[in-house]
Structure formats: C-alpha cells, structure tokens
Motif scaffolding. Sequence first.
Motif, PDB file in Angstrom:
ATOM      1  N   PRO A  10       0.813  -1.223   0.000  1.00 45.04           N
ATOM      2  CA  PRO A  10       0.000   0.000   0.000  1.00 45.04           C
ATOM      3  C   PRO A  10       0.849   1.276   0.000  1.00 45.04           C
ATOM      4  O   PRO A  10       0.489   2.270  -0.643  1.00 45.04           O
ATOM      5  CB  PRO A  10      -0.811  -0.125   1.293  1.00 45.04           C
ATOM      6  CG  PRO A  10      -0.840  -1.579   1.586  1.00 45.04           C
ATOM      7  CD  PRO A  10       0.465  -2.117   1.110  1.00 45.04           C
ATOM      8  N   LEU A  27      -4.105  -6.386  -2.347  1.00 44.43           N
ATOM      9  CA  LEU A  27      -5.153  -6.072  -1.380  1.00 44.43           C
ATOM     10  C   LEU A  27      -6.323  -5.396  -2.093  1.00 44.43           C
ATOM     11  O   LEU A  27      -6.126  -4.413  -2.814  1.00 44.43           O
ATOM     12  CB  LEU A  27      -4.615  -5.145  -0.288  1.00 44.43           C
ATOM     13  CG  LEU A  27      -3.416  -5.653   0.515  1.00 44.43           C
ATOM     14  CD1 LEU A  27      -2.932  -4.580   1.487  1.00 44.43           C
ATOM     15  CD2 LEU A  27      -3.790  -6.922   1.273  1.00 44.43           C
ATOM     16  N   PRO A  28      -7.531  -5.863  -1.896  1.00 47.69           N
ATOM     17  CA  PRO A  28      -8.672  -5.251  -2.581  1.00 47.69           C
ATOM     18  C   PRO A  28      -8.928  -3.807  -2.150  1.00 47.69           C
ATOM     19  O   PRO A  28      -9.481  -3.021  -2.915  1.00 47.69           O
ATOM     20  CB  PRO A  28      -9.845  -6.167  -2.208  1.00 47.69           C
ATOM     21  CG  PRO A  28      -9.409  -6.878  -0.964  1.00 47.69           C
ATOM     22  CD  PRO A  28      -7.934  -7.025  -1.076  1.00 47.69           C
ATOM     23  N   ASP A  29      -8.531  -3.476  -0.932  1.00 47.23           N
ATOM     24  CA  ASP A  29      -8.754  -2.120  -0.419  1.00 47.23           C
ATOM     25  C   ASP A  29      -7.459  -1.312  -0.381  1.00 47.23           C
ATOM     26  O   ASP A  29      -7.280  -0.431   0.460  1.00 47.23           O
ATOM     27  CB  ASP A  29      -9.364  -2.182   0.979  1.00 47.23           C
ATOM     28  CG  ASP A  29      -8.440  -2.887   1.983  1.00 47.23           C
ATOM     29  OD1 ASP A  29      -7.504  -3.588   1.534  1.00 47.23           O
ATOM     30  OD2 ASP A  29      -8.657  -2.738   3.196  1.00 47.23           O
ATOM     31  N   THR A  54      -6.211   1.109  -2.031  1.00 44.79           N
ATOM     32  CA  THR A  54      -6.235   2.573  -2.164  1.00 44.79           C
ATOM     33  C   THR A  54      -6.755   3.261  -0.906  1.00 44.79           C
ATOM     34  O   THR A  54      -6.554   4.466  -0.739  1.00 44.79           O
ATOM     35  CB  THR A  54      -7.107   2.998  -3.355  1.00 44.79           C
ATOM     36  OG1 THR A  54      -8.438   2.509  -3.172  1.00 44.79           O
ATOM     37  CG2 THR A  54      -6.538   2.465  -4.659  1.00 44.79           C
ATOM     38  N   THR A  55      -7.434   2.517  -0.028  1.00 44.98           N
ATOM     39  CA  THR A  55      -7.932   3.113   1.218  1.00 44.98           C
ATOM     40  C   THR A  55      -7.147   2.631   2.430  1.00 44.98           C
ATOM     41  O   THR A  55      -7.497   2.958   3.565  1.00 44.98           O
ATOM     42  CB  THR A  55      -9.423   2.768   1.411  1.00 44.98           C
ATOM     43  OG1 THR A  55      -9.600   1.343   1.413  1.00 44.98           O
ATOM     44  CG2 THR A  55     -10.258   3.382   0.298  1.00 44.98           C
ATOM     45  N   HIS A  56      -6.108   1.867   2.200  1.00 39.14           N
ATOM     46  CA  HIS A  56      -5.268   1.373   3.292  1.00 39.14           C
ATOM     47  C   HIS A  56      -4.597   2.565   3.982  1.00 39.14           C
ATOM     48  O   HIS A  56      -4.144   3.500   3.318  1.00 39.14           O
ATOM     49  CB  HIS A  56      -4.216   0.430   2.730  1.00 39.14           C
ATOM     50  CG  HIS A  56      -3.486  -0.356   3.777  1.00 39.14           C
ATOM     51  ND1 HIS A  56      -2.472   0.184   4.540  1.00 39.14           N
ATOM     52  CD2 HIS A  56      -3.614  -1.650   4.186  1.00 39.14           C
ATOM     53  CE1 HIS A  56      -2.005  -0.734   5.367  1.00 39.14           C
ATOM     54  NE2 HIS A  56      -2.687  -1.859   5.184  1.00 39.14           N
ATOM     55  N   GLU A  87      -8.388   8.146  -4.547  1.00 37.42           N
ATOM     56  CA  GLU A  87      -9.837   7.980  -4.631  1.00 37.42           C
ATOM     57  C   GLU A  87     -10.302   7.769  -6.072  1.00 37.42           C
ATOM     58  O   GLU A  87     -11.253   7.028  -6.321  1.00 37.42           O
ATOM     59  CB  GLU A  87     -10.533   9.204  -4.025  1.00 37.42           C
ATOM     60  CG  GLU A  87     -10.352   9.323  -2.525  1.00 37.42           C
ATOM     61  CD  GLU A  87     -10.838  10.660  -1.987  1.00 37.42           C
ATOM     62  OE1 GLU A  87     -11.394  11.455  -2.794  1.00 37.42           O
ATOM     63  OE2 GLU A  87     -10.680  10.921  -0.784  1.00 37.42           O
TER      64      GLU A  87
END
Length: 257
Positions: free
Chosen positions: A18, A43-45, A47-49, A64
């Motif tokens: 990330p 990791l699927p998330d 960009t928000t890690h 975003e």
Amino acid sequence: MTAEFSRLRTIMTHPSHPGNVGSAARAIKTMGFGDLVLVAPRLPDITTHPEAIALSSGAADVLERAQVVETLEEALAPVTLAFAMTARPRELGPPVCDIRQAAGQARQHLADTPHGRVAVVMGTEKSGLTNAHIALCHRICHIPANPEYSSLNVAQALQLAVWEMRYALLSPGDATWRPAAADALPSGSRPAASDKVQALLTHWEEALVAVRFLDPQHPKKLMPRMRHLLGRSALTQDEVDMLRGVCTAMIDTARRR
C-alpha cells in the motif's frame, strides 16, 4: 497546464505494498498528472489502506479516483502508446528507449494524435513486468541508472518517469511554474545594471590602489581580469552594494594607517 497532461496514464501491475501505491499517487500528482490505474492489486482495499493514504501525503484524491482492473489489457484499452518500464534486457520485445527518449516520443505522439493516450506501465515490486505484460506495450523503456546498482523502488522509478514526461510536455510559455520574473524580485535581488557594475569597478580599483595591491603605474592585466571576473558573476544590486561597502572600508582603513 496543457491538455496533454490528462492524456497520460500511469499503470501499476499487481502492486502488493500500500505504501508504494500511496507514494506513486504522490509522485504523479506532484508532476501534474492524475490518471492512476492498478492492475489486480494484492489487497482489494489497497487505495484506502492507512499506509497508502499516509504516504500519498496530500494526494488522497488521486487514490480515490484510481481505477482498479483485473488485467493489463483492460488498463491499456484506451491507450495508443504504452511504455513498459523495465531494467532487465529482453531478447524479444518492442523497440527499446530510455525514459528521456520516451518522453519525447510521448510528446510527439500526443501532438500528432488528438485522441491518443500514453501510458507508463510499472511492474510488481518484486519481479517487475513479465514478458507477457511487455508484449502488450509499444516500447520497452529504461532509466539509465548506475549499471552496478540499478534497483529502484517502483514509486521512485515512477517519479523519474513522470518528471521526464512533465518536462517534455510543458510548453515554453506555460505559466504553472517558472523562475520569478525580474520585476517580481525585490529590487536588490535584480541583476545589477551595467552602470552600477562599472561604478563598482572604479571603486574597486581605488580600493586596491589604497591598500597597495595595485600599482597604478604598472597595473598589468589586473583590472581587465577583475572586470571579467565580475562580469561572469552576474552580480545583483545587493551584491554590488555589499562590495562597494567593502571598498569603502578598505579605503578608510588605508587612510587611517
């Protein structure tokens, strides 16, 4: 900023860290770009890690807006010229260029192709791009780093790539960034006028005579050399005033003796 900036896409294939994604977002935003695509991140998330957001350092908006796709083919779908960034030589593949040549080719391509899109494709942190990935691109591109140690972090490599792209795409009249104009500088920081420099030279000669460094009967080439020295220095008005103050102090001290 020119419209061409919106037509450059940065692609990261299979990113796993990330922090690297956040650093990449920061890198491209600082150079005026914003189109980031992630191919099958670990990791699927990602960009928000929290680590990605922390290392984006103000470029959270790029994170975003980042697109996440499953394949490099999807990421390259609208692209008309793609550069595969790799440090490893390949026996087979597209033509090879360095990043500065790539930036020039990108500029020309965008100028010649109104609806064209350019992409910079980065590989994974651990193993880079595969031969299959490179086969989808139009050029192999390398950064001419130290041949004895050419290992660059993916975000570092991307920063260098987008810097070259920015430099190539900026038009000469671009007003987004430029050195301050002389009129915008404080008066003392502006280049000294010729008459001020000539007055300094006269004063400097008087001071050198006063301290007996210069014999006016046998000056030789001292003053012409001083003239060339000061001419190369591109003195500001503040610097001229400072040196004239030194001259005054030299003359006063010599007279008191």
